[in-house]
Motif scaffolding. Structure first.
Motif, mmCIF file in Angstrom:
data_model
loop_
_atom_site.group_PDB
_atom_site.id
_atom_site.type_symbol
_atom_site.label_atom_id
_atom_site.label_comp_id
_atom_site.label_asym_id
_atom_site.label_seq_id
_atom_site.Cartn_x
_atom_site.Cartn_y
_atom_site.Cartn_z
ATOM 1 N N ILE A 18 -7.278 -18.590 -7.038
ATOM 2 C CA ILE A 18 -8.288 -17.526 -7.089
ATOM 3 C C ILE A 18 -7.006 -16.345 -6.767
ATOM 4 C CG2 ILE A 18 -9.957 -16.490 -6.041
ATOM 5 C CD1 ILE A 18 -11.347 -18.803 -5.068
ATOM 6 N N LEU A 19 -6.854 -15.550 -7.884
ATOM 7 C CA LEU A 19 -5.879 -14.637 -7.925
ATOM 8 C C LEU A 19 -6.548 -13.324 -7.087
ATOM 9 C CD1 LEU A 19 -4.534 -15.142 -11.077
ATOM 10 C CD2 LEU A 19 -3.413 -15.944 -9.003
ATOM 11 N N MET A 20 -6.013 -12.765 -6.249
ATOM 12 C CA MET A 20 -6.700 -11.407 -5.496
ATOM 13 C C MET A 20 -5.935 -10.230 -6.162
ATOM 14 S SD MET A 20 -7.402 -10.142 -1.628
ATOM 15 C CE MET A 20 -5.447 -10.438 -1.279
ATOM 16 N N TYR A 21 -6.243 -9.228 -6.873
ATOM 17 C CA TYR A 21 -5.870 -8.030 -7.016
ATOM 18 C C TYR A 21 -6.527 -7.020 -6.602
ATOM 19 C CZ TYR A 21 -3.674 -10.332 -11.228
ATOM 20 O OH TYR A 21 -2.739 -10.969 -12.152
ATOM 21 N N HIS A 22 -5.997 -5.858 -6.424
ATOM 22 C CA HIS A 22 -6.473 -4.700 -5.956
ATOM 23 C C HIS A 22 -6.695 -3.636 -7.297
ATOM 24 C CE1 HIS A 22 -6.363 -6.668 -2.215
ATOM 25 N NE2 HIS A 22 -7.161 -5.706 -1.701
ATOM 26 N N SER A 23 -5.691 -2.347 -6.991
ATOM 27 C CA SER A 23 -5.842 -1.772 -8.354
ATOM 28 C C SER A 23 -4.767 -1.808 -9.062
ATOM 29 C CB SER A 23 -5.551 -0.324 -7.725
ATOM 30 O OG SER A 23 -3.931 0.036 -7.579
ATOM 31 N N ILE A 24 -4.962 -1.600 -10.382
ATOM 32 C CA ILE A 24 -3.913 -1.756 -11.526
ATOM 33 C C ILE A 24 -3.513 -0.393 -12.023
ATOM 34 C CG2 ILE A 24 -3.637 -2.603 -13.956
ATOM 35 C CD1 ILE A 24 -4.148 -4.892 -11.887
ATOM 36 N N ALA A 25 -2.373 0.278 -11.647
ATOM 37 C CA ALA A 25 -2.286 1.648 -11.724
ATOM 38 C C ALA A 25 -0.624 1.794 -11.976
ATOM 39 C CB ALA A 25 -2.488 2.281 -10.612
ATOM 40 N N HIS A 26 -0.354 2.965 -12.826
ATOM 41 C CA HIS A 26 0.891 3.429 -13.239
ATOM 42 C C HIS A 26 1.431 3.764 -11.969
ATOM 43 C CE1 HIS A 26 1.028 2.343 -17.369
ATOM 44 N NE2 HIS A 26 -0.363 3.311 -17.387
ATOM 45 N N ASP A 27 0.745 4.685 -11.149
ATOM 46 C CA ASP A 27 1.248 5.663 -10.125
ATOM 47 C C ASP A 27 0.229 5.476 -8.967
ATOM 48 O OD1 ASP A 27 2.967 7.344 -8.784
ATOM 49 O OD2 ASP A 27 2.122 8.824 -9.801
ATOM 50 N N PRO A 28 0.116 4.414 -8.259
ATOM 51 C CA PRO A 28 -1.057 4.411 -7.151
ATOM 52 C C PRO A 28 -0.355 5.131 -5.989
ATOM 53 C CG PRO A 28 0.454 2.426 -7.289
ATOM 54 C CD PRO A 28 1.141 3.287 -8.283
ATOM 55 N N ASN A 210 -3.506 -17.387 1.641
ATOM 56 C CA ASN A 210 -1.950 -17.863 1.036
ATOM 57 C C ASN A 210 -2.157 -19.682 0.786
ATOM 58 O OD1 ASN A 210 -0.583 -15.673 1.833
ATOM 59 N ND2 ASN A 210 -1.462 -15.956 3.586
ATOM 60 N N ALA A 211 -3.179 -19.680 -0.196
ATOM 61 C CA ALA A 211 -3.461 -21.307 -0.411
ATOM 62 C C ALA A 211 -4.570 -21.241 -1.594
ATOM 63 C CB ALA A 211 -3.802 -22.128 0.644
ATOM 64 N N VAL A 225 -4.946 -16.081 -3.254
ATOM 65 C CA VAL A 225 -3.413 -15.741 -3.229
ATOM 66 C C VAL A 225 -3.472 -14.204 -3.843
ATOM 67 C CG1 VAL A 225 -2.588 -17.954 -3.430
ATOM 68 C CG2 VAL A 225 -3.137 -16.842 -5.747
ATOM 69 N N THR A 226 -2.646 -13.544 -3.121
ATOM 70 C CA THR A 226 -2.233 -12.290 -3.412
ATOM 71 C C THR A 226 -1.138 -11.897 -4.573
ATOM 72 O OG1 THR A 226 -2.628 -11.906 -0.994
ATOM 73 C CG2 THR A 226 -1.682 -9.833 -2.227
ATOM 74 N N VAL A 227 -1.674 -11.075 -5.673
ATOM 75 C CA VAL A 227 -0.813 -10.827 -6.429
ATOM 76 C C VAL A 227 -0.376 -9.183 -5.931
ATOM 77 C CG1 VAL A 227 -0.380 -10.258 -8.935
ATOM 78 C CG2 VAL A 227 -2.005 -11.889 -8.258
ATOM 79 N N ARG A 228 0.835 -8.841 -6.040
ATOM 80 C CA ARG A 228 1.228 -7.635 -5.493
ATOM 81 C C ARG A 228 2.183 -6.939 -6.381
ATOM 82 N NH1 ARG A 228 2.284 -11.009 -1.735
ATOM 83 N NH2 ARG A 228 1.369 -10.064 -0.065
ATOM 84 N N ARG A 229 2.673 -5.847 -6.297
ATOM 85 C CA ARG A 229 3.313 -4.899 -7.491
ATOM 86 C C ARG A 229 4.814 -5.431 -7.545
ATOM 87 N NH1 ARG A 229 1.563 -0.590 -9.122
ATOM 88 N NH2 ARG A 229 2.948 0.918 -10.522
ATOM 89 N N ARG A 238 4.411 -19.555 -10.227
ATOM 90 C CA ARG A 238 4.268 -20.616 -9.212
ATOM 91 C C ARG A 238 3.164 -20.343 -8.470
ATOM 92 N NH1 ARG A 238 9.964 -18.908 -8.617
ATOM 93 N NH2 ARG A 238 9.338 -17.281 -7.067
ATOM 94 N N LEU A 239 2.663 -19.262 -8.309
ATOM 95 C CA LEU A 239 1.207 -19.139 -7.768
ATOM 96 C C LEU A 239 0.014 -19.646 -8.229
ATOM 97 C CD1 LEU A 239 0.961 -15.040 -6.755
ATOM 98 C CD2 LEU A 239 1.464 -16.783 -5.127
ATOM 99 N N VAL A 240 0.361 -19.560 -9.574
ATOM 100 C CA VAL A 240 -0.858 -20.235 -10.321
ATOM 101 C C VAL A 240 -0.903 -21.561 -10.091
ATOM 102 C CG1 VAL A 240 -1.912 -20.310 -12.858
ATOM 103 C CG2 VAL A 240 -1.293 -17.978 -11.996
ATOM 104 N N GLU A 241 0.251 -22.210 -10.093
ATOM 105 C CA GLU A 241 0.507 -23.648 -10.056
ATOM 106 C C GLU A 241 0.407 -23.934 -8.496
ATOM 107 O OE1 GLU A 241 3.758 -24.693 -12.566
ATOM 108 O OE2 GLU A 241 2.460 -25.094 -13.698
ATOM 109 N N GLY A 242 0.051 -22.974 -7.638
ATOM 110 C CA GLY A 242 0.313 -23.318 -6.034
ATOM 111 C C GLY A 242 1.686 -23.815 -5.427
#
Ligand SMILES: [Zn+2]
Length: 277
Positions: A18-28, A210-211, A225-229, A238-242
């Motif tokens: 389960i991927l966790m995103y926050h903002s999608i931005a060029h210049d946050p 984180n799991a 799991v956290t997806v970050r910049r 690797r995240l997607v595959e655990g």
């Protein structure tokens, strides 16, 4: 062990990223920078999911399947989720998700969105309700993320109930459908919070952990799991595959410290607001 190997262990053992995103931005703005993802990176990440043959589900879909809804899990299931309600989800993520036909879930803090309920807490440019309706019309599940994004386990019973009920009422009023899924602000919950979320009418809720998510975690504590910049394509895969999630943990401790700073700033601002009122 990869997701595929785990899948062969039987439905009860299957792990779902389960991927966790926050903002999608060029210049946050600085407050969201580490947790925001550049639009080009998001496009690349969705391409990786497509190449891997992943099938994105909504949060309600996954919980329903795990509840025994009769449907089997698809091959390589994944959840794409967005927290808070940043405008870039509509501007940058929606077209990419629509192109792939990917399902996803947006968890809104109703008091952060632009419009009549805005409490002024949003950390960057937020969605307005027309944009949220447009996302819902494109197949996004709209879930709850509280009203003002407090740390729920620190609230008394009355404030906790208000945060959940107000969020549900506003989404229901704006979209005509009450939200059924919830995500804990800051990923925090305890037994009392989980019970309140359930009592408020939410059927499932997501934490941060984180799991990969597993059925045995229970519907009110599914891990993300956290997806970050800084997440590059190899790390994303690797995240997607655990794989390699443990390595992320050390950095998430730093992230939690970052959150503490945001929390303190917000508490100070809330106090100031109360003083003004
Ligand atoms: Zn949040």
């Amino acid at each position: 062990m990869t997701v595929r190997q785990q899948a062969s262990g039987g439905a009860a053992e299957r792990a779902v990223p389960i991927l966790m995103y926050h903002s999608i931005a060029h210049d946050p703005r600085p407050a969201t920078r580490g947790l925001s993802v550049a639009p080009a990176d998001f496009t690349e990440q969705m391409g990786i999911l497509a190449d891997l043959g992943c099938t994105p589900l909504t949060t309600a879909d996954l919980a329903g399947i795990w509840r025994g809804g009769g449907r089997p899990l698809p091959d390589r299931p994944v959840l794409i989720t967005f927290d808070d309600g940043y405008e870039g989800v509509h501007r940058h993520a929606l077209p990419v998700l629509a192109e792939h036909g990917f399902a996803s879930t947006l968890f809104v803090s109703t008091g952060w969105l632009r419009g009549p309920y805005d409490t002024g807490g949003g950390l960057d440019t937020m969605l307005d309700w027309d944009q949220v309706r447009a996302l819902a019309a494109q197949g996004f599940e709209i879930g709850g993320h509280s009203h003002t994004h407090p740390q729920l386990d620190q609230l008394d019973a009355e404030d906790l109930e208000f945060e959940l009920r107000r969020c549900r009422e506003i989404v229901d009023g704006e979209l005509g459908t009450a939200p059924v899924s919830f995500a804990y602000p800051y990923g925090h919950s305890d037994r009392r919070v989980r019970r309140a979320v359930r009592a408020a009418g939410f059927a499932q809720s997501l934490a941060v952990g984180n799991a990969l998510a597993r059925r045995r975690q229970g519907p009110y504590a599914l891990r993300r799991v956290t997806v970050r910049r800084s997440t590059g394509p190899a790390e994303f895969e690797r995240l997607v595959e655990g794989r390699g999630i443990g390595r992320q943990f050390a950095r998430d401790r730093t992230l939690t410290k970052g959150y503490a700073v945001v929390r303190r700033a917000r508490q100070a601002r809330r106090k100031a607001t109360r003083t003004r009122v």
